[in-house]
Scaffold this motif. Structure first.
Motif, PDB file in Angstrom:
ATOM      1  N   GLY A 107       0.870  -1.232   0.270  1.00  0.00           N
ATOM      2  CA  GLY A 107      -0.130   0.009  -0.089  1.00  0.00           C
ATOM      3  C   GLY A 107       0.787   1.459  -0.085  1.00  0.00           C
ATOM      4  N   ALA A 108       0.113   2.595  -0.213  1.00  0.00           N
ATOM      5  CA  ALA A 108       0.993   3.739  -0.284  1.00  0.00           C
ATOM      6  C   ALA A 108       1.258   4.157   1.531  1.00  0.00           C
ATOM      7  CB  ALA A 108      -0.039   4.640  -0.625  1.00  0.00           C
ATOM      8  N   MET A 109       2.111   4.918   1.248  1.00  0.00           N
ATOM      9  CA  MET A 109       2.616   5.443   2.718  1.00  0.00           C
ATOM     10  C   MET A 109       1.660   6.541   3.086  1.00  0.00           C
ATOM     11  SD  MET A 109       5.013   4.529   4.749  1.00  0.00           S
ATOM     12  CE  MET A 109       6.822   4.189   4.008  1.00  0.00           C
ATOM     13  N   PRO A 110       0.983   6.494   4.285  1.00  0.00           N
ATOM     14  CA  PRO A 110      -0.167   7.272   4.636  1.00  0.00           C
ATOM     15  C   PRO A 110       0.576   8.594   5.147  1.00  0.00           C
ATOM     16  CG  PRO A 110      -0.409   5.158   6.034  1.00  0.00           C
ATOM     17  CD  PRO A 110       1.009   5.047   5.191  1.00  0.00           C
ATOM     18  N   VAL A 131      -4.209  -3.179  13.002  1.00  0.00           N
ATOM     19  CA  VAL A 131      -4.915  -4.016  11.861  1.00  0.00           C
ATOM     20  C   VAL A 131      -3.918  -4.222  10.865  1.00  0.00           C
ATOM     21  CG1 VAL A 131      -6.859  -4.540  10.578  1.00  0.00           C
ATOM     22  CG2 VAL A 131      -7.164  -4.027  12.871  1.00  0.00           C
ATOM     23  N   GLN A 132      -3.530  -2.903  10.294  1.00  0.00           N
ATOM     24  CA  GLN A 132      -2.923  -2.685   9.021  1.00  0.00           C
ATOM     25  C   GLN A 132      -1.440  -3.310   8.989  1.00  0.00           C
ATOM     26  OE1 GLN A 132      -2.925   1.742   9.052  1.00  0.00           O
ATOM     27  NE2 GLN A 132      -4.370   1.634   7.291  1.00  0.00           N
ATOM     28  N   LEU A 133      -0.782  -3.218  10.198  1.00  0.00           N
ATOM     29  CA  LEU A 133       0.546  -3.570  10.551  1.00  0.00           C
ATOM     30  C   LEU A 133       0.532  -5.295  10.660  1.00  0.00           C
ATOM     31  CD1 LEU A 133       1.855  -1.094  12.783  1.00  0.00           C
ATOM     32  CD2 LEU A 133       2.919  -1.586  10.698  1.00  0.00           C
ATOM     33  N   TYR A 134      -0.751  -5.706  11.144  1.00  0.00           N
ATOM     34  CA  TYR A 134      -0.798  -7.269  11.141  1.00  0.00           C
ATOM     35  C   TYR A 134      -0.997  -7.869  10.033  1.00  0.00           C
ATOM     36  CZ  TYR A 134      -1.719 -11.761  13.597  1.00  0.00           C
ATOM     37  OH  TYR A 134      -1.744 -13.065  14.073  1.00  0.00           O
ATOM     38  N   THR A 135      -1.760  -7.117   9.111  1.00  0.00           N
ATOM     39  CA  THR A 135      -2.158  -7.574   7.816  1.00  0.00           C
ATOM     40  C   THR A 135      -1.206  -7.311   6.578  1.00  0.00           C
ATOM     41  OG1 THR A 135      -3.625  -6.043   7.517  1.00  0.00           O
ATOM     42  CG2 THR A 135      -4.703  -7.882   8.165  1.00  0.00           C
ATOM     43  N   ARG A 136       0.095  -6.756   7.281  1.00  0.00           N
ATOM     44  CA  ARG A 136       1.175  -6.113   6.315  1.00  0.00           C
ATOM     45  C   ARG A 136       0.878  -5.131   5.256  1.00  0.00           C
ATOM     46  NH1 ARG A 136       2.897 -12.630   5.623  1.00  0.00           N
ATOM     47  NH2 ARG A 136       3.022 -13.016   7.900  1.00  0.00           N
ATOM     48  N   LYS A 153       1.176  -0.874   5.057  1.00  0.00           N
ATOM     49  CA  LYS A 153       1.873   0.443   5.510  1.00  0.00           C
ATOM     50  C   LYS A 153       0.736   0.947   6.459  1.00  0.00           C
ATOM     51  CE  LYS A 153       5.054   0.671   1.927  1.00  0.00           C
ATOM     52  NZ  LYS A 153       5.426   1.471   0.457  1.00  0.00           N
ATOM     53  N   SER A 154       1.406   1.532   7.687  1.00  0.00           N
ATOM     54  CA  SER A 154       0.340   2.202   8.549  1.00  0.00           C
ATOM     55  C   SER A 154       1.133   3.615   8.911  1.00  0.00           C
ATOM     56  CB  SER A 154       0.245   1.783   9.975  1.00  0.00           C
ATOM     57  OG  SER A 154       1.674   1.752  10.736  1.00  0.00           O
ATOM     58  N   ALA A 155       0.294   4.726   9.371  1.00  0.00           N
ATOM     59  CA  ALA A 155       0.580   5.873   9.548  1.00  0.00           C
ATOM     60  C   ALA A 155       1.709   5.799  10.941  1.00  0.00           C
ATOM     61  CB  ALA A 155      -0.540   7.039  10.041  1.00  0.00           C
ATOM     62  N   SER A 156       1.582   4.890  11.734  1.00  0.00           N
ATOM     63  CA  SER A 156       2.453   4.819  12.583  1.00  0.00           C
ATOM     64  C   SER A 156       3.943   4.345  12.186  1.00  0.00           C
ATOM     65  CB  SER A 156       2.245   3.952  13.935  1.00  0.00           C
ATOM     66  OG  SER A 156       1.991   2.668  13.533  1.00  0.00           O
ATOM     67  N   TYR A 157       4.077   3.655  11.197  1.00  0.00           N
ATOM     68  CA  TYR A 157       4.996   3.026  10.393  1.00  0.00           C
ATOM     69  C   TYR A 157       5.841   4.267   9.799  1.00  0.00           C
ATOM     70  CZ  TYR A 157       8.207   0.492   7.294  1.00  0.00           C
ATOM     71  OH  TYR A 157       9.269   0.115   6.545  1.00  0.00           O
ATOM     72  N   ALA A 158       4.898   5.123   9.146  1.00  0.00           N
ATOM     73  CA  ALA A 158       5.481   6.319   8.396  1.00  0.00           C
ATOM     74  C   ALA A 158       6.088   7.177   9.382  1.00  0.00           C
ATOM     75  CB  ALA A 158       4.401   6.846   7.596  1.00  0.00           C
ATOM     76  N   ALA A 159       5.286   7.341  10.451  1.00  0.00           N
ATOM     77  CA  ALA A 159       5.771   8.388  11.540  1.00  0.00           C
ATOM     78  C   ALA A 159       7.278   8.137  11.942  1.00  0.00           C
ATOM     79  CB  ALA A 159       5.014   8.676  12.480  1.00  0.00           C
ATOM     80  N   THR A 160       7.458   6.675  12.265  1.00  0.00           N
ATOM     81  CA  THR A 160       8.674   6.394  12.663  1.00  0.00           C
ATOM     82  C   THR A 160       9.752   6.427  11.880  1.00  0.00           C
ATOM     83  OG1 THR A 160       7.528   4.396  13.995  1.00  0.00           O
ATOM     84  CG2 THR A 160       9.810   4.263  13.671  1.00  0.00           C
ATOM     85  N   LEU A 161       9.641   6.111  10.440  1.00  0.00           N
ATOM     86  CA  LEU A 161      10.660   6.388   9.534  1.00  0.00           C
ATOM     87  C   LEU A 161      10.986   7.836   9.417  1.00  0.00           C
ATOM     88  CD1 LEU A 161       9.549   3.860   6.580  1.00  0.00           C
ATOM     89  CD2 LEU A 161      11.164   3.426   8.255  1.00  0.00           C
ATOM     90  N   GLN A 162      10.056   8.582   9.441  1.00  0.00           N
ATOM     91  CA  GLN A 162      10.355  10.122   9.656  1.00  0.00           C
ATOM     92  C   GLN A 162      11.063  10.503  10.808  1.00  0.00           C
ATOM     93  OE1 GLN A 162       7.174  12.647   8.828  1.00  0.00           O
ATOM     94  NE2 GLN A 162       6.185  11.696   7.378  1.00  0.00           N
ATOM     95  N   ALA A 163      10.669   9.933  11.834  1.00  0.00           N
ATOM     96  CA  ALA A 163      11.534  10.209  13.155  1.00  0.00           C
ATOM     97  C   ALA A 163      12.767  10.017  12.980  1.00  0.00           C
ATOM     98  CB  ALA A 163      10.823   9.630  14.333  1.00  0.00           C
ATOM     99  N   LEU A 164      13.153   8.684  12.406  1.00  0.00           N
ATOM    100  CA  LEU A 164      14.620   8.379  12.136  1.00  0.00           C
ATOM    101  C   LEU A 164      15.232   9.292  11.211  1.00  0.00           C
ATOM    102  CD1 LEU A 164      14.309   4.403  12.217  1.00  0.00           C
ATOM    103  CD2 LEU A 164      15.741   5.515  13.438  1.00  0.00           C
ATOM    104  N   GLU A 165      14.628   9.742  10.230  1.00  0.00           N
ATOM    105  CA  GLU A 165      15.349  10.321   9.356  1.00  0.00           C
ATOM    106  C   GLU A 165      15.684  11.998   9.727  1.00  0.00           C
ATOM    107  OE1 GLU A 165      14.192  12.391   4.595  1.00  0.00           O
ATOM    108  OE2 GLU A 165      12.662  10.858   5.698  1.00  0.00           O
ATOM    109  N   ALA A 166      14.414  12.309  10.580  1.00  0.00           N
ATOM    110  CA  ALA A 166      14.621  13.752  11.169  1.00  0.00           C
ATOM    111  C   ALA A 166      15.708  13.723  12.127  1.00  0.00           C
ATOM    112  CB  ALA A 166      13.254  14.133  11.583  1.00  0.00           C
ATOM    113  N   ALA A 167      16.202  12.405  12.709  1.00  0.00           N
ATOM    114  CA  ALA A 167      17.215  12.459  13.676  1.00  0.00           C
ATOM    115  C   ALA A 167      18.501  12.333  12.968  1.00  0.00           C
ATOM    116  CB  ALA A 167      17.109  11.242  14.742  1.00  0.00           C
ATOM    117  N   GLY A 168      18.664  12.209  11.521  1.00  0.00           N
ATOM    118  CA  GLY A 168      19.773  12.224  11.068  1.00  0.00           C
ATOM    119  C   GLY A 168      20.189  10.659  10.450  1.00  0.00           C
ATOM    120  N   ALA A 169      19.231   9.643  10.396  1.00  0.00           N
ATOM    121  CA  ALA A 169      19.637   8.285  10.118  1.00  0.00           C
ATOM    122  C   ALA A 169      19.553   8.214   8.437  1.00  0.00           C
ATOM    123  CB  ALA A 169      18.709   7.360  10.686  1.00  0.00           C
ATOM    124  N   LYS A 170      20.467   7.859   7.834  1.00  0.00           N
ATOM    125  CA  LYS A 170      20.506   7.545   6.365  1.00  0.00           C
ATOM    126  C   LYS A 170      20.219   6.244   6.098  1.00  0.00           C
ATOM    127  CE  LYS A 170      22.607  11.779   5.333  1.00  0.00           C
ATOM    128  NZ  LYS A 170      22.588  12.457   6.813  1.00  0.00           N
TER     129      LYS A 170
END
Length: 449
Positions: A213-216, A287-292, A294-311
């Motif tokens: 699915g698309a990233m929320p 439900v989204q994550l369990y059924t594989r 993409k969820s908004a929480s997954y998108a937010a976690t990736l954004q947080a890592l990127e904002a902290a400088g992770a590449k």
């Protein structure tokens, strides 16, 4: 609460087959030494019998000792045989799990190697295959036994309360008391749900499992920042999983050689809403994550890592509770980071992460959410040194076993353990402790779409 924890290398088998075979060899060595002693005793018996007029009592004692040695040798043979059969049974279970994984991966070379080893084992111990099948069946049925026990007890208590509220005569109206009926019903439903979960395999994410699915749309905001130090152990790491306004915590480690490593701590569900509200850490994301998906929480976690400088390619250590554990599992599988460590607390899934990721799963046997993983993979997952911890938290039936505080308590017991399987995780914390600087930032998140 129970103070006992079970630490194993993961998978269906918590037994080292090499150790079983080594123990069998030691019994056979002892048997050979006893045989040599009995031979020497036989010569002595002949001498004593010749002189039986003066050594009759000694000859009788030697005869008794010889009989006892023969019995002990027979017992040593039987124990060695049983140990070798047990090792074969467990190895066949492991090989069956490896064969399934190889078949799914289309690895013909691995399949040929596994089949050849299974054929060798079956020739040596023809009955071991049937025992292995029985072992696998028992695991499929019995892995949720503690949860079944507690739900049955809960149903019994609930039925008794219902009977009390309506008057004690209700139980006399029916053939069975309401507590018995309710307990049996909830226990049966738990068994059925566990069977469906285990057979369906939704909670076992394969090595090539990817979110679809698309990233929320989601926006993150910095809640706090500052300096910190590396966690001293697993309990300290569990305590850093966000419980306030933050949803994701990212720590940036500057190592002595100038390189950087990242640790992220991801919260569990915060909002029971299923309609997709403002908070991404809700039931919809579960439900989204369990059924594989993409969820908004997954998108937010990736954004947080990127904002902290992770590449992409940077070293990341992930610690997640519940929904956060599902997010962390997919970070390890598909984010593009070098996920060196994945620690999950009460995860509804178990991901077959690669050999470069140390996988540590902390599960409570009476946690209904952790039960959604279907008992986990039959074969161990992750890098050498990976392990699974299980514990019964609430022996009197209750709902406290899924909270992060209960998992932090279990983590403290792991820290106190002398089990050598924990050493690889201790080495990770020791490496992080060498950082010359540790910065930390916490993020909240909201849906934007």
């Amino acid at each position: 609460m129970s103070d006992e924890i079970e630490i194993r290398g993961g998978g269906a088998v918590a037994v080292d087959t090499h150790t079983l075979r080594a123990a069998a060899s030691r019994f056979l060595t002892a048997r050979a030494e006893l045989d040599a002693l009995r031979d020497r005793l036989g010569s002595l018996q002949l001498m004593l019998l010749v002189e039986r007029d003066v050594a009759w009592q000694a000859a009788g004692s030697a005869s008794v000792l010889s009989a006892r040695l023969a019995d002990t040798m027979a017992e040593a043979d039987a124990i060695a045989h049983d140990l070798r059969v047990a090792a074969t049974v467990y190895e066949i279970v492991e090989l069956d799990a490896q064969r399934t994984a190889a078949a799914l991966a289309g690895d013909d070379a691995a399949l040929a190697r596994i089949d050849a080893r299974r054929d060798d084992l079956m020739r040596l111990h023809p009955d071991a295959v049937g025992q292995a099948r029985l072992f696998e069946f028992e695991r499929a049925i019995m892995w949720p036994s503690e949860l079944v026990r507690e739900t049955t007890q809960f149903g019994y208590d609930l039925g008794g309360l219902f009977d009390d509220l309506l008057g004690e005569g209700l139980g006399k109206t029916f053939e069975f008391a309401p507590g018995v009926v309710a307990g049996a019903a909830l226990g049966t439903l738990t068994i059925a749900g566990a069977a469906i979960t285990g057979a369906g395999g939704t909670g076992r994410v394969p090595h090539d499992g990817r979110l679809t699915g698309a990233m929320p749309g989601v926006a993150i905001a910095r809640v706090s920042s500052g300096a910190t130090s590396a966690p001293a152990g697993l309990a300290a790491a569990a305590a850093r999983v966000p419980t306030g306004d933050a949803r994701v915590r990212v720590e940036v480690y500057t190592m002595p050689d100038g390189s950087r490593q990242f640790a992220t701590y991801i919260a569990g569900m915060r909002d029971a809403s299923v309609a997709g509200g403002r908070d991404p850490w809700d039931s919809e994301s579960n439900v989204q994550l369990y059924t594989r998906e993409k969820s908004a929480s997954y998108a937010a976690t990736l954004q947080a890592l990127e904002a902290a400088g992770a590449k992409p390619g940077d070293t990341v250590h992930v610690f997640g509770h519940s929904q956060g554990a599902m997010i962390g599992s997919h970070i390890a599988l598909e984010s593009g980071y070098d996920t060196r460590t994945l620690v999950t607390f009460g995860s509804p899934v178990e991901a077959d992460v690669g050999s470069g990721t140390l996988s540590v799963g902390i599960r409570h046997s009476d946690d209904a959410v952790a039960a959604l993983a279907g008992g986990g993979h039959a074969a161990p997952v992750g890098a050498p040194g990976s392990f699974v911890v299980e514990r019964v938290v609430d022996e009197e039936a209750g709902m406290s076993s899924h909270g992060i505080s209960a998992y932090a308590d279990t983590a403290a017991k792991v820290d106190a353990s002398t089990d050598p399987r924990v050493d690889a995780l201790r080495d990770t914390f020791a490496e992080l402790a060498t950082a010359v600087e540790v910065d930390v930032v916490e993020y909240s998140a909201e849906r934007t779409g």
